[in-house]
Design a protein around this motif. Structure first.
Motif, PDB file in Angstrom:
ATOM      1  N   THR A  34       0.899  -0.837  -0.045  1.00 11.15           N
ATOM      2  CA  THR A  34      -0.012   0.052  -0.470  1.00 11.15           C
ATOM      3  C   THR A  34       0.811   1.570  -0.005  1.00 11.15           C
ATOM      4  O   THR A  34       0.722   1.628  -0.205  1.00 11.15           O
ATOM      5  N   HIS A  35       2.157   1.384   0.986  1.00 13.65           N
ATOM      6  CA  HIS A  35       2.693   2.738   0.919  1.00 13.65           C
ATOM      7  C   HIS A  35       3.512   2.819  -0.620  1.00 13.65           C
ATOM      8  O   HIS A  35       3.555   3.331  -1.155  1.00 13.65           O
ATOM      9  N   ALA A  39       2.492   6.305  -2.832  1.00  9.46           N
ATOM     10  CA  ALA A  39       4.111   6.568  -3.042  1.00  9.46           C
ATOM     11  C   ALA A  39       4.649   6.966  -4.588  1.00  9.46           C
ATOM     12  O   ALA A  39       4.804   8.207  -5.594  1.00  9.46           O
ATOM     13  N   GLN A  40       3.920   5.816  -5.098  1.00 16.45           N
ATOM     14  CA  GLN A  40       3.338   6.263  -6.538  1.00 16.45           C
ATOM     15  C   GLN A  40       2.120   7.248  -7.526  1.00 16.45           C
ATOM     16  O   GLN A  40       2.397   8.267  -8.709  1.00 16.45           O
ATOM     17  N   LEU A  45       3.359  14.486  -9.472  1.00 16.41           N
ATOM     18  CA  LEU A  45       2.901  15.292  -8.980  1.00 16.41           C
ATOM     19  C   LEU A  45       4.394  16.913  -9.119  1.00 16.41           C
ATOM     20  O   LEU A  45       4.749  16.327  -8.362  1.00 16.41           O
ATOM     21  N   SER A  46       3.968  18.687  -9.205  1.00 17.50           N
ATOM     22  CA  SER A  46       5.197  19.188  -8.831  1.00 17.50           C
ATOM     23  C   SER A  46       4.839  19.561  -8.068  1.00 17.50           C
ATOM     24  O   SER A  46       4.101  19.310  -6.685  1.00 17.50           O
TER      25      SER A  46
END
Length: 73
Positions: A34-35, A39-40, A45-46
């Motif tokens: 899940t982590h 994280a993916q 994201l900017s």
């Protein structure tokens, strides 16, 4: 005369699980997976969007901890 131990307070808001070793290892594996997936989701994201996510999560955390209040209008 018996010595009484003080009662320990249990925070009923926090779940308590008693797991076998196999189930504990499985839970750890699920947490790691899940982590990694979460994280993916944030990797592309900017910096501005990441900062906004962090700020919004801080607000949500305050709500859960009972520290949230409406900003003055």
């Amino acid at each position: 005369m018996a010595i009484k131990k003080p009662l320990q307070r249990v925070d009923v808001r926090k779940p308590y699980l008693k797991l076998t070793q196999a189930r504990f290892e499985y839970l750890q594996q699920l947490r790691q997976t899940t982590h990694g997936k979460i994280a993916q989701m944030f990797v592309n994201l900017s910096e501005d969007r990441l900062l906004r996510v962090i700020q919004e999560l801080a607000i949500i955390n305050d709500v859960f901890e009972g520290k949230a209040s409406e900003p003055p209008s």
